[in-house]
Structures are given as C-alpha cells and as structure tokens.
Design a protein around this motif. Structure first.
Motif, short mmCIF file in Angstrom:
data_model
loop_
_atom_site.label_atom_id
_atom_site.label_comp_id
_atom_site.label_asym_id
_atom_site.label_seq_id
_atom_site.Cartn_x
_atom_site.Cartn_y
_atom_site.Cartn_z
N MET A 1 23.57 35.72 7.53
CA MET A 1 22.43 36.62 7.48
C MET A 1 21.50 36.15 6.37
O MET A 1 21.92 35.70 5.33
N LEU B 1 14.24 37.54 6.64
CA LEU B 1 13.29 36.82 7.48
C LEU B 1 12.13 36.26 6.69
O LEU B 1 11.43 35.39 7.17
N ASN C 1 17.31 31.28 14.35
CA ASN C 1 18.24 32.35 14.72
C ASN C 1 17.69 33.67 14.20
O ASN C 1 17.90 34.04 13.05
N GLY C 2 16.97 34.37 15.05
CA GLY C 2 16.38 35.64 14.65
C GLY C 2 17.17 36.83 15.18
O GLY C 2 18.37 36.74 15.45
N THR C 3 16.51 37.95 15.34
CA THR C 3 17.15 39.16 15.85
C THR C 3 17.17 39.13 17.38
O THR C 3 16.14 38.92 18.02
N GLY C 4 18.33 39.32 17.98
CA GLY C 4 18.43 39.29 19.44
C GLY C 4 18.46 37.88 19.96
O GLY C 4 18.93 36.95 19.31
N ASP D 1 17.26 34.16 21.20
CA ASP D 1 16.44 33.17 20.50
C ASP D 1 15.89 32.08 21.41
O ASP D 1 14.98 31.37 21.02
N ASP E 1 21.33 33.79 22.72
CA ASP E 1 21.34 34.05 21.29
C ASP E 1 22.10 32.92 20.60
O ASP E 1 23.22 32.57 21.01
N TYR F 1 12.15 32.46 18.75
CA TYR F 1 11.86 32.45 17.32
C TYR F 1 11.72 30.99 16.89
O TYR F 1 12.54 30.15 17.27
#
Length: 671
Positions: A13, A16, A105-108, A110, A158, A198
């Motif tokens: 993690m 961003l 590698n973003g949210t949800g 990719d 993802d 992303y």
C-alpha cells in the motif's frame, strides 16, 4: 545535496500522491526515474509497442486473413466493425506489448483488454500475463468475449497486491478449437486494445535523503516501537529530522549503493525498506537466529549483520537468506552493541560501544586487525564516507570522526537531538574497478628476436602489477611452456598485491623444441569482493639448432679482411683484439698462447653455435686468466707454483679445444 533514486520493491500500500520510484526497462529508457499515479498523455494509456508476437492459424489450418494479421492493430482502441481494427491471435497465438507509461496498481482494476466479437460466436478466450521486465511473468487470469460493451467485449484485471506496477502485457489465445467446428474461418481471440486504467507518469525525483553529502541516523524511541530518521551533515554534524518509522528498528540501519534504506525489525526479523513517506515496506523474511546486532551494506550490495555474540552473517536482501560467515570471538573482536561499516575496498570496520576498533578483510579469509581505541565511548552508530568514519556518542549527542590512518576521535559537531539507541548509515560506496597486468620477458632479452639454442636453459621473468583501484589477493602466475613459475620479490609483507605494486616472478626451462616458440603467461588474482581478474602476455623465443664448431686453424686462416674470398665476418667484432694473438706462435710451449688460441676459436664459435654450460664456464675462466696474466708472465713460469698455474692454462685449453673440434654435444662443421 544529492538526490536518491529508489528502485521498486514489493509493497502492499502506498499513498496515491507519493512519487513512486520505477526502474525502467532498457527499451523504455536508461537509468532510473520517479513516477506517480496520474493521467498519461492522450493515447499513451494504451500499449505503444509490439515487443513480439506469434500468430496461430484459423480453425481450418489456413493462415489468418492478412487484413486481421497486423499486430499493431491490437494496441489502441478502434471503433467500428472493420477487420483492420483488431489483431487476430489465431488459435494458440500470442502477443507481447509494452507501455510508454507503465500500468500502476491503483484502486480496483488496473488493466482493460478489449476484444471484437460481432454477433453470436463461440467462446474466444485468452490468458493475460503482466511483467515488469518482460522476462518474469504473472498470470492475471483470462479474457473472453462474454462481456459485451457496445460492439466490443471487455475484460478487466487487477494487478496483484505485491506488484506495484507493470510495463509489459502478454496475451495468449487459449480458445478451445473444437468449439469452432461450424466456423472454419474462425481465428481465435481478436485483440482490439490493451489499456492501462491507472498510469504511472514521470515526475522529478525530489527525494531529499542525503547520499554522499551527509549520512543517516535512525534514533530508536521509547519501547522501540518507533524510530526517527535524521540526515546528519558531514560538515558540522548538525542534523535535520525527516520521518518517523513505526517498528522495532533499534540499531539496524543500512543504505545500498542506490540509496535504498533498509532496517531489520527486531520483533519479526524481516528486512524492511524505509520509504520517503514514512512507511516501511517488507522486502523479505530473514533466516537469522536473532537481530541483536548491527547492519550495513557493502559496495556489491551484500548486506552484513554482526551480532553481539561476534558472529558475522551475510544476508541476501531479496530472499532474506542469511549465511554464517565467521565467528570473530577467537580474534578478540567484541561487537558489544556497536556498529559496522564497509568501505570501497570491501574492508569492514567494527566499533563497539567502548570505542574499540577492528577491521575485517571480507575478501581475504576474514583477516582481523585491531586498530585501537578511538578515545570516545558509548558509541551508538558508525558509517563511512570515503576514508572518513563518522561515529555518534549518546552521552553527549556529538558526532566524531576518525580514519584508519589516525584512529583517534575528533569532534565534528553537535547532533542537536538526543541520540538514544540507534544506528548510522550512508550510501554504500561506489564499487571500484580492479585490474592486473603481466609483462613477460627473459633474462638477456635485448630486443626481438630473442634467440637461444636448443638444450639451452632460459630464465623467463614476469612482472605482475596491480593496475586497478583495489588491492588483490591470491595472485597466481602460470606459463603454458614453463613450470613452475616462482615468486621472487615485490610484496611489502602484507600478502596483498597493493595498488600500483609490482611482484616479480621467474621460471627456468630447457628449450628442446626448435623453431619460433610462443609461450603465454597468465596472471590471476581476486579482488576484495571475490571477483577474479586476469591478464596474459606472450613472448616469442627463437630456438635454434646447436650449430657446429670450427677449429682454431680455420679461424686463423679466415680472419684476414684483405682476403675477401676466405674472410669470415664473424671476426668483425674480435679482429682488433685477437687476430694478431691467434697468429702468434706459442714459443717454448708458452701456455698463454696455447690457451689464447683455443679461447679465440671458442669465442668465435659461440657466435653461431650453442655453448654447453661446462664450455661457458671454461670460457669465463679462461677470459679471466688471460686478462689477469701477461704472455711474459706465463712464459716465464718455473717451479712447483708455476707448474700448477701452467697446468690450469693447458687444462682449459684442452676443454675449449674439445669444443672447437666437435667433441662435445655440438658437432664439428664440415669446412
């Protein structure tokens, strides 16, 4: 202040807004760049390069329609029902594509794969892989033609939690051929576009962790649940607070050549990377028995940990595998909660809390040398920049320096904070180059060609020089035509080939093979990192047959330069000194002239024929006698003493006469 550029590591993690370091591939760009999540320029959210492809066939075995066979048609999204808008993989075919702006590698999800299926059709399916380097691939699952969006079908993926970015995508058709028995022209998965949802966009690398202009200090707070990281000036010792990291990082801090900062969590024994935003990211799980010790990274990016019980370990940063190298107890080393550092020579320095200092040669059997006590105690941290070692004293919160040449603490300045229990580190030094050179020659060599006779002994000589920037160990010299090669001189006593130092070697061989003989000498050695360096040099020896000899009578009658038909030019260098002598008769049996005549003939023969060792000794002795005594002195010899000296002249004349008449291993010439 030098900016640190970090390499990607496995992370779970990250904010961003944090600049994400990204090691680019050679295809994309050279060196390292910093990235953050953002919007790629229009069009660059799609794959930009076809790296490789292998197209399969149609169901009926025929090649795919050329209009559907252009791989670049599978990069960016095209609308409309036109066969030139996609690339058909063919059954079992595949394609590898690359992005200008890596997938982040973003949210949800990719990554989106778009396929074209118009109307009702059997299941077209492809397995999707991603990679950071185009070599190691991770499967994300399968794309198919079931999710219809307008005239296209899409599949989204993802990136794995442990993969922060990807720059390559591989798509492999895995459609079941038998499902298409009613469609003989079917050609597998029809790829329209590969899209990053992303993107990682480049930004200036503005990390302000020092590397070269200062060093780092990680100060453990109460109960060791968190640590504060400072940058310390190498000019005045003043410090600047940077970040607080949560974890038990007491007394273990290290930085590699690229400026990546590491610590070992004492509670979990995991190697953690300390990131610029204050997060600590797991790199690997070590196999250490304990972490009650101190940490450093060498110029070859090997991590070392010295435990308080004097055991020294190396650690593979990526795997966490630890290897026990040596127990230093027997050498009198007492780590005692101090610190370690490795310089550009791969020489480890150990200091304990009492200020005692040792060095350990990591590339030379872990040889230990005690330097003494620097005169400052309660040492909590140490690091090296160049040849200067910086240490921290937690009783007065001051910075001290010392060198190996002068291991006495000199106050640099005030830290400005409470040291507590912590550790110091700076970027591992740049690795220096090692080099070796061998120069081969022979005794008596005055220029090409180097000529000897068969059966003659030759002494080859070798000069081995350290031409690099690192000392060398385990020096060996070999020769493909001569053995053994023996060390003669050059070492100053430390058993290391130091920088610019030359060691001399020699080898004696009897030359039995006639002709132009090239032999090659090779020198090898190990640098302090255990890397072998080598060099070779060749030398040509012209080995002649033994030749033949002529009697004194021949040389007497062939020494007159006025007689051009009979004159032998071998006399050129000897005429002035010896021509008159060879024509002087030994009146009354004068032993001086008896020896002189054979000596002159042997000298002239030696110009073109091999001279055996016993003959050379006789020549040397005869030359000395003829120089010491005059013809008058020898002619007047009487009595017992005179008889002995005359007998010596006659004896040597006999030896040389035998040589001149072909009675040795050198034959007589046919006149």
């Amino acid at each position: 202040m030098k900016k640190i550029i970090y390499s990607f590591v496995v992370i779970s993690m990250v904010s961003l807004s944090l600049p994400i370091p990204f090691q680019t591939s050679p295809v994309l760009a050279n060196g390292q760049m910093c990235y953050e999540i953002g919007d790629a320029p229009d069009g660059d959210e799609f794959a930009s390069i076809v790296v490789d492809f292998s197209q399969g066939d149609q169901y009926d075995g025929d090649p795919v329609d050329p209009a559907r066979s252009v791989p670049e048609q599978g990069l960016a999204l095209e609308n409309g029902e036109d066969v030139t808008n996609f690339f058909s993989l063919g059954f079992g075919g595949e394609i590898i594509v690359q992005f200008n702006y890596p997938i982040y590698n973003g949210t949800g999800t990719d990554l989106k794969i778009t396929e074209d299926t118009w109307g009702t059709y059997p299941l077209e399916k492809a397995e999707v892989f991603v990679s950071q380097d185009g070599l190691v691939w991770t499967s994300l699952g399968f794309a198919d033609n079931t999710n219809l969006v307008g005239i296209h079908t899409t599949s989204e993926f993802d990136l794995p939690v442990m993969m922060e970015w990807a720059n390559y995508v591989k798509i492999v058709d895995v459609s079941i051929l038998s499902d298409f028995s009613t469609k003989p022209n079917a050609d597998g998965y029809d790829l329209n576009a590969v899209e990053a949802l992303y993107s990682a966009v480049p930004i200036p690398c503005d990390f302000d962790y020092a590397c070269g202009d200062g060093f780092l200090y990680l100060n453990s707070n109460a109960s060791s649940v968190s640590s504060d990281l400072y940058i310390v000036s190498s000019i005045d010792g003043s410090a600047e607070y940077k970040k607080t990291y949560y974890g038990n990082f007491q007394n273990t801090l290290a930085a590699d050549v690229d400026g990546n900062i590491y610590s070992i969590d004492r509670d979990t024994l995991k190697i953690m990377q300390l990131m610029p935003d204050g997060t600590s990211l797991e790199i690997s799980q070590t196999t250490l028995p304990a972490s009650e010790g101190t940490l450093t990274v060498a110029p070859d990016n090997t991590m070392y940990l010295a435990l308080n019980d004097e055991r020294l370990y190396s650690i593979d940063i990526n795997s966490g595998t630890s290897t026990l190298l040596v127990d230093l107890t027997a050498e009198g080393v007492d780590v005692q909660g101090g610190d370690i550092a490795v310089n550009y020579n791969n020489l480890m320095t150990i200091i304990n809390t009492s200020g005692e200092v040792w060095t350990v040669e990591l590339g030379n059997g872990y040889a230990v040398d005690f330097l003494g006590n620097i005169g400052s105690s309660r040492i909590t941290g140490m690091t090296v920049i160049g040849d200067v070692y910086y240490v921290t004293n937690d009783t007065n919160d001051k910075i001290y320096t010392f060198t190996h040449a002068d291991p006495v603490a000199t106050q640099l300045g005030d830290f400005g904070y409470n040291f507590g229990s912590g550790d110091a580190a700076s970027c591992a030094p740049e690795r220096l180059e090692a080099g070796i050179e061998i120069d081969k020659s022979a005794e008596g060599f005055g220029g090409d060609p180097f000529e000897v006779f068969s059966s003659e002994e030759v002494t080859y000589v070798y000069a081995v020089t350290n031409t690099g920037e690192l000392p060398l160990f385990d020096v060996e010299v070999s020769d493909n035509k001569c053995s053994p090669v023996i060390y003669d001189s050059g070492d100053d006593g430390n058993n290391k080939l130091d920088i610019s130092e030359t060691w001399n070697y020699s080898c004696v061989v009897e030359m039995n093979e006639e002709g132009s003989i090239e032999n090659i000498a090779t020198s090898t050695a190990n640098d302090p990192f255990g890397v072998e360096v080598s060099d070779s040099d060749s030398f040509v020896t012209v080995v002649k047959g033994p030749g033949c000899t002529l009697t004194q009578g021949y040389w007497k009658t062939h020494g007159d330069p006025e007689n051009e038909k009979k004159y032998d030019s071998t006399w050129d260098e000897y005429f002035d000194n010896w021509y008159e002598v060879i024509w002087t008769a030994p009146k009354g049996g004068n032993a001086y002239y008896i020896l002189a005549h054979q000596y002159i003939a042997a000298l002239l023969n030696s110009e073109t024929a091999f001279v055996p060792e016993e003959v050379q000794e006789a020549l040397d002795e005869a030359g000395l006698l003829l120089q010491t005594y005059s013809e008058e002195e020898i002619g007047a010899l009487k009595g017992k003493n005179g008889k002995e000296l005359r007998s010596e002249f006659i004896y040597l004349a006999g030896l040389l006469g035998g040589y001149n008449e072909g009675m040795t291993e050198v034959p007589h010439c046919s006149e």
